[in-house]
Design a protein around this motif. Structure first.
Motif, mmCIF file in Angstrom:
data_model
loop_
_atom_site.group_PDB
_atom_site.id
_atom_site.type_symbol
_atom_site.label_atom_id
_atom_site.label_comp_id
_atom_site.label_asym_id
_atom_site.label_seq_id
_atom_site.Cartn_x
_atom_site.Cartn_y
_atom_site.Cartn_z
ATOM 1 N N ALA A 89 50.433 24.297 21.996
ATOM 2 C CA ALA A 89 50.215 24.432 23.440
ATOM 3 C C ALA A 89 50.234 25.902 23.839
ATOM 4 C CB ALA A 89 51.275 23.649 24.198
ATOM 5 N N LEU A 90 51.105 26.692 23.220
ATOM 6 C CA LEU A 90 51.205 28.112 23.539
ATOM 7 C C LEU A 90 49.882 28.832 23.276
ATOM 8 C CD1 LEU A 90 53.042 30.472 24.413
ATOM 9 C CD2 LEU A 90 53.594 30.793 21.994
ATOM 10 N N LEU A 91 49.315 28.630 22.102
ATOM 11 C CA LEU A 91 48.033 29.253 21.779
ATOM 12 C C LEU A 91 46.927 28.737 22.702
ATOM 13 C CD1 LEU A 91 46.384 31.134 19.994
ATOM 14 C CD2 LEU A 91 46.060 29.221 18.422
ATOM 15 N N SER A 92 46.965 27.452 23.018
ATOM 16 C CA SER A 92 45.946 26.844 23.879
ATOM 17 C C SER A 92 45.929 27.455 25.275
ATOM 18 C CB SER A 92 46.170 25.333 23.984
ATOM 19 O OG SER A 92 46.103 24.719 22.723
ATOM 20 N N VAL A 93 47.108 27.615 25.884
ATOM 21 C CA VAL A 93 47.135 28.156 27.254
ATOM 22 C C VAL A 93 46.807 29.644 27.273
ATOM 23 C CG1 VAL A 93 48.616 26.387 28.262
ATOM 24 C CG2 VAL A 93 49.660 28.423 27.278
ATOM 25 N N PHE A 94 47.255 30.392 26.277
ATOM 26 C CA PHE A 94 46.914 31.821 26.261
ATOM 27 C C PHE A 94 45.426 32.040 25.974
ATOM 28 C CE2 PHE A 94 51.549 33.092 25.638
ATOM 29 C CZ PHE A 94 51.651 33.574 26.931
ATOM 30 N N ALA A 95 44.839 31.198 25.131
ATOM 31 C CA ALA A 95 43.392 31.295 24.896
ATOM 32 C C ALA A 95 42.630 30.963 26.181
ATOM 33 C CB ALA A 95 42.971 30.357 23.768
ATOM 34 N N ALA A 96 43.074 29.953 26.908
ATOM 35 C CA ALA A 96 42.431 29.591 28.175
ATOM 36 C C ALA A 96 42.570 30.714 29.202
ATOM 37 C CB ALA A 96 43.026 28.291 28.711
ATOM 38 N N ALA A 97 43.741 31.350 29.248
ATOM 39 C CA ALA A 97 43.937 32.483 30.166
ATOM 40 C C ALA A 97 42.999 33.631 29.804
ATOM 41 C CB ALA A 97 45.391 32.952 30.130
ATOM 42 N N THR A 98 42.817 33.850 28.508
ATOM 43 C CA THR A 98 41.912 34.903 28.045
ATOM 44 C C THR A 98 40.471 34.604 28.459
ATOM 45 O OG1 THR A 98 43.375 35.355 26.167
ATOM 46 C CG2 THR A 98 41.105 36.143 25.994
ATOM 47 N N VAL A 99 40.069 33.348 28.333
ATOM 48 C CA VAL A 99 38.713 32.969 28.749
ATOM 49 C C VAL A 99 38.558 33.144 30.260
ATOM 50 C CG1 VAL A 99 37.039 31.072 28.880
ATOM 51 C CG2 VAL A 99 38.354 31.436 26.787
ATOM 52 N N CYS A 100 39.591 32.794 31.029
ATOM 53 C CA CYS A 100 39.550 33.017 32.487
ATOM 54 C C CYS A 100 39.314 34.492 32.788
ATOM 55 C CB CYS A 100 40.862 32.589 33.142
ATOM 56 S SG CYS A 100 41.106 30.827 33.306
ATOM 57 N N LEU A 101 40.049 35.350 32.115
ATOM 58 C CA LEU A 101 39.895 36.790 32.346
ATOM 59 C C LEU A 101 38.508 37.275 31.923
ATOM 60 C CD1 LEU A 101 43.434 38.040 31.279
ATOM 61 C CD2 LEU A 101 42.530 37.776 33.605
ATOM 62 N N ALA A 102 37.989 36.732 30.836
ATOM 63 C CA ALA A 102 36.641 37.111 30.389
ATOM 64 C C ALA A 102 35.584 36.711 31.427
ATOM 65 C CB ALA A 102 36.328 36.471 29.037
ATOM 66 N N VAL A 103 35.735 35.531 32.019
ATOM 67 C CA VAL A 103 34.795 35.086 33.051
ATOM 68 C C VAL A 103 34.916 35.971 34.292
ATOM 69 C CG1 VAL A 103 34.200 33.170 34.604
ATOM 70 C CG2 VAL A 103 34.671 32.713 32.188
ATOM 71 N N ILE A 104 36.133 36.356 34.652
ATOM 72 C CA ILE A 104 36.338 37.260 35.793
ATOM 73 C C ILE A 104 35.663 38.599 35.520
ATOM 74 C CG2 ILE A 104 38.087 38.607 37.035
ATOM 75 C CD1 ILE A 104 39.942 36.116 36.750
ATOM 76 N N LEU A 105 35.834 39.130 34.301
ATOM 77 C CA LEU A 105 35.195 40.400 33.942
ATOM 78 C C LEU A 105 33.671 40.279 33.940
ATOM 79 C CD1 LEU A 105 37.572 41.657 31.104
ATOM 80 C CD2 LEU A 105 37.307 42.599 33.412
ATOM 81 N N LEU A 106 33.160 39.153 33.482
ATOM 82 C CA LEU A 106 31.714 38.925 33.501
ATOM 83 C C LEU A 106 31.199 38.907 34.943
ATOM 84 C CD1 LEU A 106 29.130 38.303 31.895
ATOM 85 C CD2 LEU A 106 29.742 35.881 32.052
ATOM 86 N N ASP A 107 31.911 38.244 35.820
ATOM 87 C CA ASP A 107 31.550 38.239 37.241
ATOM 88 C C ASP A 107 31.548 39.658 37.805
ATOM 89 O OD1 ASP A 107 30.940 35.634 37.837
ATOM 90 O OD2 ASP A 107 32.908 35.127 38.654
ATOM 91 N N ALA A 108 32.588 40.411 37.491
ATOM 92 C CA ALA A 108 32.689 41.786 37.993
ATOM 93 C C ALA A 108 31.543 42.646 37.463
ATOM 94 C CB ALA A 108 34.038 42.389 37.611
ATOM 95 N N ALA A 109 31.202 42.471 36.190
ATOM 96 C CA ALA A 109 30.103 43.240 35.601
ATOM 97 C C ALA A 109 28.773 42.911 36.269
ATOM 98 C CB ALA A 109 30.021 42.972 34.101
ATOM 99 N N ARG A 110 28.636 41.699 36.765
ATOM 100 C CA ARG A 110 27.415 41.279 37.448
ATOM 101 C C ARG A 110 27.456 41.571 38.950
ATOM 102 N NH1 ARG A 110 26.328 35.350 34.672
ATOM 103 N NH2 ARG A 110 25.675 36.145 32.649
ATOM 104 N N GLY A 111 28.533 42.216 39.403
ATOM 105 C CA GLY A 111 28.649 42.562 40.818
ATOM 106 C C GLY A 111 29.071 41.414 41.703
ATOM 107 N N ARG A 112 29.661 40.401 41.131
ATOM 108 C CA ARG A 112 30.107 39.234 41.901
ATOM 109 C C ARG A 112 31.583 39.343 42.227
ATOM 110 N NH1 ARG A 112 26.910 34.852 38.217
ATOM 111 N NH2 ARG A 112 24.854 35.215 39.104
ATOM 112 N N SER A 113 32.005 38.522 43.169
ATOM 113 C CA SER A 113 33.400 38.551 43.608
ATOM 114 C C SER A 113 34.313 37.842 42.610
ATOM 115 C CB SER A 113 33.517 37.863 44.974
ATOM 116 O OG SER A 113 33.193 36.490 44.854
ATOM 117 N N VAL A 114 35.597 38.156 42.706
ATOM 118 C CA VAL A 114 36.607 37.441 41.932
ATOM 119 C C VAL A 114 36.809 36.101 42.632
ATOM 120 C CG1 VAL A 114 39.026 37.412 41.207
ATOM 121 C CG2 VAL A 114 37.729 39.554 41.150
ATOM 122 N N LYS A 115 36.729 35.036 41.883
ATOM 123 C CA LYS A 115 36.802 33.697 42.460
ATOM 124 C C LYS A 115 38.243 33.188 42.521
ATOM 125 C CE LYS A 115 32.284 33.521 42.350
ATOM 126 N NZ LYS A 115 31.999 34.803 41.756
#
Length: 192
Positions: A22-48
């Motif tokens: 579970a520990l690895l699962s939640v930290f991997a999910a948090a990492t993916v969340c941050l990657a999606v936020i960074l992708l949004d920022a790189a595209r000039g979109r807002s933080v959701k």
């Protein structure tokens, strides 16, 4: 942004829960969340709201697992995640800014966003996601407190709830557009 990227952290979490801790699962999910936020920022979109709150949710649960209770059962971790998703979704409705509105505003023309039913449609779609999250919470509670309930029951409920919300998200805007658009001139009968 596509529904795939929006749901990616939850897919990563659910998939990894089947094969690792579970520990690895939640930290991997948090990492993916941050990657999606960074992708949004790189595209000039807002933080959701959904992305940022989900990153905090996954990181918070990961911190709890790492520092307080590393032996917490996987089913309780799933319950915590689904309760968090429900809280985020319902909370966005309560603060009168449904989380789907940010995605919708970035994908439609300003004329569409100014239409009277646009905000209501986003409340409906966010409501569908809130109902789906509530069903997932209830299925997790059933797994924890109803002995002998087959594990596939919870999986079927979660799968059906999520897929229903995805279908509704895709269907409802088209339905609203069709319902409230002016019919073509040749569709209106004329008097002879």
């Amino acid at each position: 942004m596509s529904i795939f990227l929006i749901l990616a952290p939850y897919g990563v979490f659910a998939s990894l829960m089947l094969v690792t801790s579970a520990l690895l699962s939640v930290f991997a999910a948090a990492t993916v969340c941050l990657a999606v936020i960074l992708l949004d920022a790189a595209r000039g979109r807002s933080v959701k709201i959904l992305g940022a709150a989900s990153a905090v949710l996954f990181a918070g649960i990961g911190g709890y697992l790492a520092l307080i209770d590393p032996a917490l059962a996987g089913s309780k971790v799933k319950l915590a995640v689904d309760t968090g998703i429900f809280t985020i979704s319902a909370g966005s409705i309560l603060i009168r800014y449904p989380f789907t509105l940010q995605y919708a505003l970035e994908s439609v023309h300003p004329e569409t966003a100014a239409m009277p039913g646009f905000l209501r449609a986003n409340y409906m779609i966010t409501g569908a996601w809130t109902a789906a999250a509530l069903l997932m919470v209830l299925s997790n509670l059933a797994m924890l407190y109803v002995p002998g309930l087959p594990i596939w029951t919870s999986l079927v409920i979660a799968f059906a709830a999520r897929n229903s919300a995805v279908y509704f998200t895709k269907w409802y805007p088209s339905y609203r557009k069709l319902k409230h658009s002016t019919p073509p001139a040749e569709a209106v009968p004329t008097a002879h």
